[in-house]
Write a protein that holds these residues in place. Sequence first.
Motif, PDB file in Angstrom:
ATOM      1  N   LEU A 100       0.854  -1.181   0.000  1.00 36.59           N
ATOM      2  CA  LEU A 100       0.000   0.000   0.000  1.00 36.59           C
ATOM      3  C   LEU A 100       0.894   1.236   0.000  1.00 36.59           C
ATOM      4  O   LEU A 100       1.882   1.279   0.742  1.00 36.59           O
ATOM      5  CB  LEU A 100      -0.899   0.058   1.241  1.00 36.59           C
ATOM      6  N   ALA A 101       0.548   2.233  -0.801  1.00 38.21           N
ATOM      7  CA  ALA A 101       1.326   3.479  -0.814  1.00 38.21           C
ATOM      8  C   ALA A 101       0.457   4.605  -1.338  1.00 38.21           C
ATOM      9  O   ALA A 101      -0.393   4.400  -2.214  1.00 38.21           O
ATOM     10  CB  ALA A 101       2.583   3.339  -1.673  1.00 38.21           C
ATOM     11  N   PHE A 102       0.694   5.799  -0.816  1.00 44.37           N
ATOM     12  CA  PHE A 102      -0.019   6.987  -1.267  1.00 44.37           C
ATOM     13  C   PHE A 102       0.858   7.815  -2.183  1.00 44.37           C
ATOM     14  O   PHE A 102       2.054   8.034  -1.903  1.00 44.37           O
ATOM     15  CB  PHE A 102      -0.457   7.835  -0.076  1.00 44.37           C
ATOM     16  N   ASP A 103       0.281   8.270  -3.285  1.00 45.12           N
ATOM     17  CA  ASP A 103       0.955   9.187  -4.185  1.00 45.12           C
ATOM     18  C   ASP A 103       1.172  10.503  -3.434  1.00 45.12           C
ATOM     19  O   ASP A 103       0.208  11.136  -2.991  1.00 45.12           O
ATOM     20  CB  ASP A 103       0.092   9.407  -5.434  1.00 45.12           C
ATOM     21  N   PRO A 104       2.421  10.943  -3.268  1.00 45.98           N
ATOM     22  CA  PRO A 104       2.666  12.173  -2.501  1.00 45.98           C
ATOM     23  C   PRO A 104       2.162  13.428  -3.197  1.00 45.98           C
ATOM     24  O   PRO A 104       2.048  14.470  -2.555  1.00 45.98           O
ATOM     25  CB  PRO A 104       4.193  12.189  -2.357  1.00 45.98           C
ATOM     26  N   VAL A 105       1.856  13.340  -4.490  1.00 39.62           N
ATOM     27  CA  VAL A 105       1.370  14.501  -5.233  1.00 39.62           C
ATOM     28  C   VAL A 105      -0.149  14.580  -5.189  1.00 39.62           C
ATOM     29  O   VAL A 105      -0.734  15.623  -4.881  1.00 39.62           O
ATOM     30  CB  VAL A 105       1.875  14.462  -6.693  1.00 39.62           C
ATOM     31  N   THR A 106      -0.828  13.458  -5.486  1.00 36.85           N
ATOM     32  CA  THR A 106      -2.292  13.463  -5.544  1.00 36.85           C
ATOM     33  C   THR A 106      -2.945  13.049  -4.234  1.00 36.85           C
ATOM     34  O   THR A 106      -4.126  13.315  -4.018  1.00 36.85           O
ATOM     35  CB  THR A 106      -2.792  12.517  -6.644  1.00 36.85           C
ATOM     36  N   GLY A 107      -2.187  12.371  -3.370  1.00 41.27           N
ATOM     37  CA  GLY A 107      -2.755  11.860  -2.128  1.00 41.27           C
ATOM     38  C   GLY A 107      -3.595  10.615  -2.310  1.00 41.27           C
ATOM     39  O   GLY A 107      -4.267  10.178  -1.368  1.00 41.27           O
ATOM     40  N   LYS A 108      -3.565  10.002  -3.501  1.00 41.49           N
ATOM     41  CA  LYS A 108      -4.394   8.828  -3.763  1.00 41.49           C
ATOM     42  C   LYS A 108      -3.651   7.528  -3.428  1.00 41.49           C
ATOM     43  O   LYS A 108      -2.431   7.453  -3.512  1.00 41.49           O
ATOM     44  CB  LYS A 108      -4.856   8.817  -5.217  1.00 41.49           C
ATOM     45  N   LEU A 109      -4.455   6.516  -3.074  1.00 44.16           N
ATOM     46  CA  LEU A 109      -3.916   5.231  -2.636  1.00 44.16           C
ATOM     47  C   LEU A 109      -3.712   4.289  -3.819  1.00 44.16           C
ATOM     48  O   LEU A 109      -4.564   4.190  -4.707  1.00 44.16           O
ATOM     49  CB  LEU A 109      -4.881   4.583  -1.636  1.00 44.16           C
TER      50      LEU A 109
END
Length: 374
Positions: A100-109
């Motif tokens: 699991l990881a969040f995109d640091p730009v969009t905040g999406k999972l």
Amino acid sequence: WNGSTLVGPQLILDLPVTPGPNHNGGAMTFGPDDKLYVVIGELNRNGQLQNFSGAAAPDDTGVIFRINDDGSAPSDNPFFNQGGNLAKYFAYGIRNSFGLAFDPVTGKLWDTENGPANYDEVNLVEPGFNSGWMRIMGPSSRDAQGTSDLVVFSGSHYVDPKFSWFSTVAPTAIVFTNAANLGVDYLNDVLVGDINNGNLYRFRLNATRDGFIFTNPNLGDLVADNNTELQELILGTGFSGITDLKIGPDALLYVLSFSLGKIFAISRFPSSLAAAVLPSSRSVQVGTTATAFATIINADAVTATGCGLSLLTTLPATFSYQTTNPATNQITGSPNTPVDISAGAAQSFVFALTPSAAIAPTDVQLSFGCTNTN
């Protein structure tokens, strides 16, 4: 944490373990919304959460939880208004996941998902996502029933994976390279590890950051059907089973190898490689092999590993290179075999190009690289 030890344990999730004994997932992370996201596999169950209509009610298997740090369900969860177990779910229909990881730009999972014999996946996980298991793995276009047999809860939706491996590799960790320490070419890429082969994969995001860009036209269907199609995505090998990836506070990439029992720290090799090519231009005739010499100079204080040549442009031609003795120009290495270059040393190469159609000499552009530099 009182400065020296953990105190006051609080149970916030009590999850099933049977029948198992596998598909129990377990990756967890806090999101940019300060909610805790936890994934669990389906534990070999066959309920509604595995897309069997009329089967066992939602039972906390094959889902991604989204909870507050006290274990309660946030009121903006996609299924909150339906109450019960559903209230804590962010996504369902997941076979098993270790990433699991969040995109640091969009905040999406984003997640990785393990398939059975075929179709491992990388998914963009929006609220209410139904990943499709046990009805679909891989793109729905390759499933006879498509999405018609999925279990639908109010607020749910199905979306195809952003990428699939046809032959399973068991992807594990996923991470975004949100710092430039690996080189600007790798900034905000997606990296994924696998447990089966110990490979590290690199995915380039598109401009809207909701999918990937591939150069091989055969990846247009978002599935790597064979090893040839997979090659452009392999960034590193030899890790013997990757179980975790992290970008450290020093902006380096840390790779955990389960089989080797080691943590690797990966950084950009300093920009101290220089390359030269002789002659700088010459005629290139169809069906005739043209040769030239190249030299890579390592001006750094550490060894440059896995150094070689490749074509930067796609041409109707065959290309190969070999190492040579710079004093005699005699070939010393095997075709297309990368070599290490010691600190302060240089390595010469001869490369050969045989075009099958007319090309201009200016179209021949070479890439010089080593595995510890971009």
